[in-house]
Design a protein around this motif. Structure first.
Motif, PDB file in Angstrom:
ATOM      1  N   ASN A  81       0.871  -1.163   0.000  1.00 59.37           N
ATOM      2  CA  ASN A  81       0.000   0.000   0.000  1.00 59.37           C
ATOM      3  C   ASN A  81       0.912   1.218   0.000  1.00 59.37           C
ATOM      4  N   VAL A  82       1.210   1.709  -1.165  1.00 59.04           N
ATOM      5  CA  VAL A  82       2.194   2.774  -1.324  1.00 59.04           C
ATOM      6  C   VAL A  82       1.721   4.060  -0.656  1.00 59.04           C
ATOM      7  N   GLU A  83       0.442   4.369  -0.754  1.00 59.84           N
ATOM      8  CA  GLU A  83      -0.090   5.611  -0.168  1.00 59.84           C
ATOM      9  C   GLU A  83       0.052   5.630   1.346  1.00 59.84           C
ATOM     10  N   GLU A  84      -0.172   4.493   1.994  1.00 56.21           N
ATOM     11  CA  GLU A  84      -0.073   4.405   3.452  1.00 56.21           C
ATOM     12  C   GLU A  84       1.337   4.029   3.912  1.00 56.21           C
ATOM     13  N   GLY A  85       2.179   3.593   2.998  1.00 57.53           N
ATOM     14  CA  GLY A  85       3.544   3.210   3.344  1.00 57.53           C
ATOM     15  C   GLY A  85       3.633   1.892   4.084  1.00 57.53           C
ATOM     16  N   PHE A  86       2.822   0.920   3.697  1.00 58.55           N
ATOM     17  CA  PHE A  86       2.824  -0.388   4.357  1.00 58.55           C
ATOM     18  C   PHE A  86       3.095  -1.473   3.326  1.00 58.55           C
ATOM     19  N   TYR A  87       4.011  -2.372   3.665  1.00 55.95           N
ATOM     20  CA  TYR A  87       4.386  -3.467   2.790  1.00 55.95           C
ATOM     21  C   TYR A  87       4.489  -4.739   3.631  1.00 55.95           C
ATOM     22  N   ALA A  88       4.035  -5.859   3.104  1.00 57.23           N
ATOM     23  CA  ALA A  88       4.120  -7.134   3.812  1.00 57.23           C
ATOM     24  C   ALA A  88       4.247  -8.247   2.784  1.00 57.23           C
ATOM     25  N   GLY A  89       4.831  -9.334   3.209  1.00 57.34           N
ATOM     26  CA  GLY A  89       4.958 -10.457   2.291  1.00 57.34           C
ATOM     27  C   GLY A  89       5.444 -11.706   2.983  1.00 57.34           C
ATOM     28  N   ILE A  90       5.359 -12.787   2.252  1.00 62.01           N
ATOM     29  CA  ILE A  90       5.865 -14.075   2.709  1.00 62.01           C
ATOM     30  C   ILE A  90       6.606 -14.710   1.536  1.00 62.01           C
ATOM     31  N   GLN A  91       7.736 -15.354   1.840  1.00 56.69           N
ATOM     32  CA  GLN A  91       8.555 -15.970   0.809  1.00 56.69           C
ATOM     33  C   GLN A  91       8.909 -17.390   1.232  1.00 56.69           C
ATOM     34  N   TYR A  92       8.943 -18.281   0.269  1.00 50.64           N
ATOM     35  CA  TYR A  92       9.375 -19.652   0.506  1.00 50.64           C
ATOM     36  C   TYR A  92      10.421 -19.992  -0.547  1.00 50.64           C
ATOM     37  N   GLY A  93      11.498 -20.612  -0.116  1.00 53.69           N
ATOM     38  CA  GLY A  93      12.541 -21.033  -1.036  1.00 53.69           C
ATOM     39  C   GLY A  93      12.980 -22.455  -0.757  1.00 53.69           C
ATOM     40  N   VAL A  94      13.344 -23.162  -1.814  1.00 55.16           N
ATOM     41  CA  VAL A  94      13.908 -24.502  -1.672  1.00 55.16           C
ATOM     42  C   VAL A  94      15.141 -24.580  -2.572  1.00 55.16           C
TER      43      VAL A  94
END
Length: 141
Positions: A81-94
């Protein structure tokens, strides 16, 4: 010693989740390709998929004296959410290891410590697959 015989990238140069970040610590003695797919489902929600096959330039500089480091597959979902300045995520790697990370018995035979209780115990063996699951939350202010 006036020879420059090893070059390491800055550890902040991140191309993957496991091999270079966690196992080797940085990019060195390598040739890699990083094809990727990035898709935004909607403006604020998207995914990435990276494929990173890697080879050693000098096999003799690897524990297994082989050329193929391995292949890594990374998948991520992200919200922004660029306007509010919030970023979140999840990553998985093998990471599926190649022969370059194996430890042959003849390499370690003379260097096994004397304190090993079981003489049949060995530090040699084939490298196994590695996995990583990571999440992140960022707030911009």
């Amino acid at each position: 010693d006036d020879k420059l015989n090893q070059f390491r990238f800055d550890p902040d140069y991140v191309i993957d989740m496991i091999l270079y970040r966690e196992i080797l610590g940085t990019v060195t003695n390598t040739l890699y390709f990083k094809p990727f797919l990035h898709y935004d489902f909607v403006e604020s929600l998207g995914m990435t998929l990276d494929l990173v096959p890697s080879w050693a330039l000098e096999p003799v500089a690897t524990p297994g004296n082989a050329r193929f480091w391995g292949i890594e597959l990374d998948f991520g979902l992200h919200y922004r959410n660029v306007e509010e300045g919030f970023y979140a995520g999840i990553q998985y790697g093998v990471f599926f290891s190649g022969a370059a990370l194996n430890r042959p018995a003849n390499l370690w035979r003379d260097y096994e410590p004397a304190y090993v209780a079981d003489p049949e115990t060995s530090f040699s063996g084939d490298a196994k697959a590695a996995q990583s699951l990571q999440g992140y939350f960022l707030v911009q202010f």
